[in-house]
Design a protein around this motif. Sequence first.
Motif, short mmCIF file in Angstrom:
data_model
loop_
_atom_site.label_atom_id
_atom_site.label_comp_id
_atom_site.label_asym_id
_atom_site.label_seq_id
_atom_site.Cartn_x
_atom_site.Cartn_y
_atom_site.Cartn_z
N GLY A 39 0.85 -1.17 0.00
CA GLY A 39 0.00 0.00 0.00
C GLY A 39 0.89 1.23 0.00
O GLY A 39 1.81 1.34 -0.80
N ILE A 40 0.65 2.13 0.93
CA ILE A 40 1.39 3.39 0.98
C ILE A 40 2.64 3.23 1.85
O ILE A 40 2.54 2.98 3.04
CB ILE A 40 0.49 4.51 1.56
CG1 ILE A 40 -0.82 4.57 0.78
CG2 ILE A 40 1.20 5.85 1.49
CD1 ILE A 40 -1.93 5.27 1.52
N LYS A 60 -1.67 3.87 11.74
CA LYS A 60 -1.96 5.11 10.99
C LYS A 60 -0.67 5.80 10.55
O LYS A 60 -0.34 6.89 10.98
CB LYS A 60 -2.77 6.07 11.87
CG LYS A 60 -4.21 5.65 12.07
CD LYS A 60 -5.05 6.04 10.86
CE LYS A 60 -6.54 5.85 11.11
NZ LYS A 60 -7.34 6.23 9.93
N ARG A 61 0.05 5.14 9.69
CA ARG A 61 1.31 5.69 9.17
C ARG A 61 1.65 4.96 7.88
O ARG A 61 1.08 3.92 7.57
CB ARG A 61 2.44 5.50 10.18
CG ARG A 61 2.68 4.03 10.53
CD ARG A 61 3.93 3.83 11.36
NE ARG A 61 4.09 2.45 11.80
CZ ARG A 61 4.51 1.45 11.05
NH1 ARG A 61 4.82 1.66 9.77
NH2 ARG A 61 4.63 0.23 11.53
N SER A 112 -0.54 -3.41 3.52
CA SER A 112 -1.14 -2.09 3.34
C SER A 112 -1.69 -1.43 4.60
O SER A 112 -2.35 -0.40 4.50
CB SER A 112 -2.29 -2.22 2.34
OG SER A 112 -3.29 -3.11 2.84
N GLY A 113 -1.45 -2.01 5.78
CA GLY A 113 -2.00 -1.39 6.97
C GLY A 113 -3.53 -1.36 6.96
O GLY A 113 -4.15 -0.50 7.59
N GLY A 114 -4.12 -2.30 6.22
CA GLY A 114 -5.58 -2.36 6.15
C GLY A 114 -6.22 -1.32 5.25
O GLY A 114 -7.44 -1.20 5.19
N ALA A 115 -5.40 -0.54 4.55
CA ALA A 115 -5.94 0.54 3.72
C ALA A 115 -6.60 0.01 2.46
O ALA A 115 -6.19 -1.01 1.90
CB ALA A 115 -4.85 1.53 3.35
N ARG A 116 -7.60 0.71 1.99
CA ARG A 116 -8.22 0.47 0.70
C ARG A 116 -8.26 1.81 -0.02
O ARG A 116 -8.80 2.79 0.51
CB ARG A 116 -9.63 -0.11 0.85
CG ARG A 116 -9.67 -1.49 1.51
CD ARG A 116 -8.95 -2.52 0.65
NE ARG A 116 -8.99 -3.86 1.23
CZ ARG A 116 -8.05 -4.38 2.00
NH1 ARG A 116 -6.98 -3.64 2.32
NH2 ARG A 116 -8.13 -5.62 2.45
N SER A 126 -4.11 13.20 3.51
CA SER A 126 -5.21 12.56 2.78
C SER A 126 -5.00 11.06 2.67
O SER A 126 -5.93 10.27 2.86
CB SER A 126 -5.33 13.18 1.38
OG SER A 126 -6.30 12.51 0.63
N LEU A 127 -3.76 10.65 2.40
CA LEU A 127 -3.45 9.23 2.27
C LEU A 127 -3.50 8.52 3.61
O LEU A 127 -3.97 7.38 3.72
CB LEU A 127 -2.07 9.04 1.63
CG LEU A 127 -1.96 9.43 0.15
CD1 LEU A 127 -0.50 9.43 -0.29
CD2 LEU A 127 -2.78 8.48 -0.72
#
Length: 237
Positions: A173-174, A199-200, A228-232, A190-191
Amino acid sequence: MLVSNGAYVSILDINPPKDTDKLSSERIRFFKVDITDPKSVSEAVESTISWTKETKMTLRGVINAAGIGSIGRVLDTSKTPLNLDLFKFTMEVNVYGTFDLTRLVCQHLSSVPQEGPDNECGIVIMVSSAAAYEGQPGQAAYSASKGAIRSMTLPMARDLGYHGIRVNSIAPGIFESAMTSKLSAKARLSLEKELVFPKRFGEPKEFAECVKWMIESPFVNGECIRLSGGARLSSRL
């Protein structure tokens, strides 16, 4: 991380690493290569094989991390279509380059002495992306290329299993990188809002740990693992 765990690492890239002091290690060798040029890739692979013979080491895998990001909507605000050369170049680097390097390395991997109770010869690790799952606006070319990596993983594992070679992919992910370091504070915030926990942005060490886990876990095969830290990714930039 690989070097610290005793591995010899051949770095194939168009430019040498910025932290060139690491190249002083006798277990690291840099070979200049243009991933879009089949001759350049072939020569770098052969140079790596020659190095393994010099050091009396055995080739055991390839980590395909070459890739470029590309941004461009199919139609921009003036209704001009996306430049086809941009789409082609993205595919050349991210897909063709990855596949070319893999096929050439696997030709050698298939002939090395087998190891362990499963008679494994080696491993292929490719880098996909969260964009393979939720491409954002302007990412048609990039998402297509990373989606191709994801889709190649299982059939390649099935093809190469006969030769004792595993194939996996990582879909980051990010992450903190040279590219994300250029983001504005507003863009970073925003990301970060898309992240679930932690949260990083991801750290390079965490990517390396995933690579190490894949290498050391024989039953992990044909998988594309999201990191991805759970991000979508959202539908907006």
